[in-house]
Design a protein around this motif. Structure first.
Motif, mmCIF file in Angstrom:
data_model
loop_
_atom_site.group_PDB
_atom_site.id
_atom_site.type_symbol
_atom_site.label_atom_id
_atom_site.label_comp_id
_atom_site.label_asym_id
_atom_site.label_seq_id
_atom_site.Cartn_x
_atom_site.Cartn_y
_atom_site.Cartn_z
ATOM 1 N N GLU A 57 -93.926 67.561 -65.439
ATOM 2 C CA GLU A 57 -94.605 67.756 -64.153
ATOM 3 C C GLU A 57 -95.323 69.088 -63.994
ATOM 4 O O GLU A 57 -96.016 69.272 -62.990
ATOM 5 N N SER A 58 -95.184 70.007 -64.893
ATOM 6 C CA SER A 58 -95.671 71.358 -64.665
ATOM 7 C C SER A 58 -96.943 71.625 -65.467
ATOM 8 O O SER A 58 -96.921 71.646 -66.697
ATOM 9 N N SER A 59 -98.059 71.831 -64.769
ATOM 10 C CA SER A 59 -99.320 72.101 -65.433
ATOM 11 C C SER A 59 -99.463 73.597 -65.715
ATOM 12 O O SER A 59 -98.668 74.416 -65.244
ATOM 13 N N ASP A 78 -92.381 79.497 -56.417
ATOM 14 C CA ASP A 78 -93.708 78.888 -56.572
ATOM 15 C C ASP A 78 -94.131 79.004 -58.025
ATOM 16 O O ASP A 78 -95.141 79.619 -58.371
ATOM 17 N N ALA A 79 -93.341 78.401 -58.889
ATOM 18 C CA ALA A 79 -93.506 78.595 -60.326
ATOM 19 C C ALA A 79 -92.723 77.508 -61.051
ATOM 20 O O ALA A 79 -91.994 76.727 -60.437
ATOM 21 N N ALA A 80 -92.888 77.480 -62.354
ATOM 22 C CA ALA A 80 -91.935 76.751 -63.187
ATOM 23 C C ALA A 80 -90.739 77.682 -63.323
ATOM 24 O O ALA A 80 -90.765 78.638 -64.091
ATOM 25 N N LEU A 81 -89.712 77.424 -62.524
ATOM 26 C CA LEU A 81 -88.569 78.332 -62.443
ATOM 27 C C LEU A 81 -87.515 77.898 -63.460
ATOM 28 O O LEU A 81 -87.092 76.737 -63.480
ATOM 29 N N ILE A 114 -88.666 72.671 -60.281
ATOM 30 C CA ILE A 114 -90.098 72.506 -60.051
ATOM 31 C C ILE A 114 -90.289 71.926 -58.658
ATOM 32 O O ILE A 114 -89.921 70.778 -58.400
ATOM 33 N N ARG A 115 -90.865 72.719 -57.767
ATOM 34 C CA ARG A 115 -90.965 72.332 -56.360
ATOM 35 C C ARG A 115 -92.298 71.676 -56.042
ATOM 36 O O ARG A 115 -93.346 72.103 -56.521
ATOM 37 N N PHE A 116 -92.220 70.651 -55.194
ATOM 38 C CA PHE A 116 -93.406 70.002 -54.657
ATOM 39 C C PHE A 116 -93.538 70.343 -53.172
ATOM 40 O O PHE A 116 -92.589 70.843 -52.558
ATOM 41 N N ALA A 117 -94.692 70.037 -52.617
ATOM 42 C CA ALA A 117 -94.985 70.435 -51.234
ATOM 43 C C ALA A 117 -94.280 69.563 -50.201
ATOM 44 O O ALA A 117 -94.414 69.819 -49.006
ATOM 45 N N ASN A 118 -93.530 68.559 -50.632
ATOM 46 C CA ASN A 118 -92.863 67.644 -49.700
ATOM 47 C C ASN A 118 -91.359 67.875 -49.630
ATOM 48 O O ASN A 118 -90.597 66.965 -49.266
ATOM 49 N N ASP A 119 -90.890 69.071 -50.016
ATOM 50 C CA ASP A 119 -89.471 69.438 -49.998
ATOM 51 C C ASP A 119 -88.670 68.701 -51.059
ATOM 52 O O ASP A 119 -87.447 68.629 -50.982
ATOM 53 N N VAL A 120 -89.332 68.142 -52.053
ATOM 54 C CA VAL A 120 -88.640 67.557 -53.195
ATOM 55 C C VAL A 120 -88.772 68.522 -54.370
ATOM 56 O O VAL A 120 -89.832 69.123 -54.579
#
Length: 529
Positions: free
Chosen positions: A56-58, A260-263, A275-281
């Protein structure tokens, strides 16, 4: 070009130029490109969109390639996907997350995480200068479905929930493919399923070995050995908030928000991604060193998850506060992640890179690796539309060579990281991680300076000097002290250090490593799908 339908006995047969099996983002993008240029394409998948997927991480590298594909193939729909701000404005319904860079934190079993004033247990590497121009985290269910619709809009014939049965090569050279939705015939077959054992093309239709073929590189012997447990969680607290609660000044030197990163959390057993998305998932995965911690089938994935995380008092409460939401409210556990096909092409067939092989999600190499292969394979097929073996063979040889060389180098990046973890040396982990960032940033600058042509091998995989340096550093991981190893890395990587690696203004905090921005491409919302 209209599709051709033949009647064979009582059955109808759909005749196309190319059949692609697998409609993840790489398969769908390949179908969209080939269809846009007039080839008749059938895109088949055993599942239905939207469906759960990871990877998922670009990265800036991936965005360069995606931008090139959009420009070269007149696909303006892809342009907003290259940056976070344009994506959210153009396609708010296609979920993504903000990715400003890469963040790494060392966790020690049995101890709370204690921020260090010199950030000796942290590493942050910026990939973009601000939020609007940032990279993205792809919610794959949404992105894959979006690109599937793009392929449809370009004229690809798409079929979901279709199982592939017998595949055979006819005397004419065409493929005959039986499916649960009828028979297909085509001149070229692409495996985009994500695993070489799905269609077994290399096993069932191996390329004959001749004098020319004997010069090709062999599949790499992979050193990495890891496995994973993962899922999507809602309501995961932010790691940065925990750091600030323990020390209000802990993040003042951070070049961007660590979440706000690939943590990455670096553990004794391996590492963990958030890996966080903007929908709290948040996509969360535990990646374990399979050499030292082999799987135990007597334990459920949930039991093993709780057992490992229970050793880390900073992480366990945060994960316990979150709620597992995908897939189907249960964790997925894999066997060994690493794999590599024996062959990447044959007479009338090819497999996409994510089908050919995989190493590990560490450092987020997967999307760029897949997109580079899409670029190379579509260029080859469009340059040789008659798919004549003698004409197509040289470019497919280059395609396979790039896949193998990239896999081999990624394997060095990853296996070296696991050596540092086994040595309990976060300084060595950081220093060796910088070999990847040196490769990625140098590739990005070279791509800006020489943008024409098909994507060159990623991460300088075609440069003998660089590969030899990485191999030398890999060999030195277990023989040098932390300080000597860092000095050796800094010295040997000097020719590939274009962004101030090893000399940040603040220890382990790299805020000036983003690639220069290219001239923006134009896109008007509503012109895409």
């Amino acid at each position: 070009m209209p599709l051709e339908v033949l009647r064979v006995g009582m059955s109808q047969v759909l005749v196309v130029d190319v059949v692609i099996v697998g409609s993840g983002f790489a398969g769908s993008l390949t179908a969209a490109i080939l269809s846009h240029h007039g080839l008749r394409v059938a895109l088949l998948d055993r599942a239905r969109h939207p469906r759960f997927a990871i990877g998922e991480s670009s990265t800036p590298t991936a965005n360069f390639i995606l931008r090139d594909l959009a420009q070269r193939h007149d696909l303006p729909e892809l342009v907003p996907l290259c940056k976070f701000g344009p994506w959210r404005r153009a396609y708010p319904e296609v979920m993504c997350g903000l990715k400003r860079g890469f963040s790494y934190f060392q966790q020690v079993a049995g101890r709370e995480f204690m921020p260090d004033v010199r950030h000796r247990n942290e590493l942050l590497v910026a990939a973009s200068a601000d939020d609007d121009l940032a990279d993205t985290q792809w919610l794959r269910a949404d992105v894959d479905a979006f690109l599937f619709r793009v392929a449809q809009s370009k004229g690809a014939m798409t079929s979901e929930e279709v199982s592939v049965g017998q595949i055979e090569r006819q005397s004419s050279g065409d493929w005959r493919i039986e499916t649960s939705q009828g028979e297909f015939r085509c001149r070229f077959l692409i495996d985009a399923t994500g695993h070489p054992d799905a269609l077994k093309l290399a096993e069932r239709f191996p390329r004959s070995i001749d004098e020319r073929d004997s010069q090709r590189p062999s599949p790499p012997k992979l050193q990495s050995n890891s496995r994973s447990i993962f899922g999507h969680f809602a309501g995961l607290p932010r790691w940065e908030d925990l750091m600030q609660a323990s020390s209000p000044t802990a993040t003042l030197d951070h070049p961007f928000h660590a979440d706000d990163a690939a943590l990455h959390h670096v553990l004794d057993e391996g590492w963990m991604w958030w890996i966080r998305f903007a929908n709290d998932v948040t996509s969360v995965g535990l990646v374990l060193d399979n050499h030292r911690f082999p799987g135990d089938e007597s334990q459920t994935p949930e039991d093993e998850w709780r057992r490992v995380l229970g050793r880390y008092p900073a992480l366990s409460p945060l994960l316990n506060a979150a709620r597992l939401v995908e897939p189907q409210r249960q964790l997925i556990r894999t066997g060994r992640l690493q794999r590599c096909a024996a062959q990447c092409f044959g007479d009338g067939w090819a497999i996409l890179p994510h089908t050919a092989g995989f190493i590990d999600p560490l450092h987020s190499t997967g999307i760029a690796y897949s997109l580079a292969g899409v670029d190379r394979l579509t260029q080859s097929l469009l340059s040789h539309r008659d798919f004549t073996k003698t004409e197509l063979l040289p470019s497919l040889e280059q395609y396979e060579r790039a896949i193998f060389s990239e896999l081999e180098l990624i394997d060095l990046f990853v296996s070296g990281a696991y050596i540092a973890i086994e040595l309990s040396s976060f300084p060595k982990f950081v220093a060796f991680a910088i070999t990847y960032f040196a490769a990625a940033t140098t590739w990005e600058h070279q791509r800006i300076e020489s943008p024409a042509g098909t994507t060159p091998p990623l991460f300088l995989a075609d440069q003998v000097e660089f590969r030899q340096i990485v191999a030398e550093l890999w060999q030195s991981l277990g023989t040098k002290s932390d300080g000597d190893f860092e000095s050796l890395c800094a010295e040997r990587l000097t020719p590939f250090n274009r962004v101030g690696l090893f000399s940040p203004p603040c220890h382990n905090m790299y805020g000036q490593t983003a690639a220069p921005e290219l001239e923006p491409l134009t896109f008007e919302a509503g012109n895409g799908n």
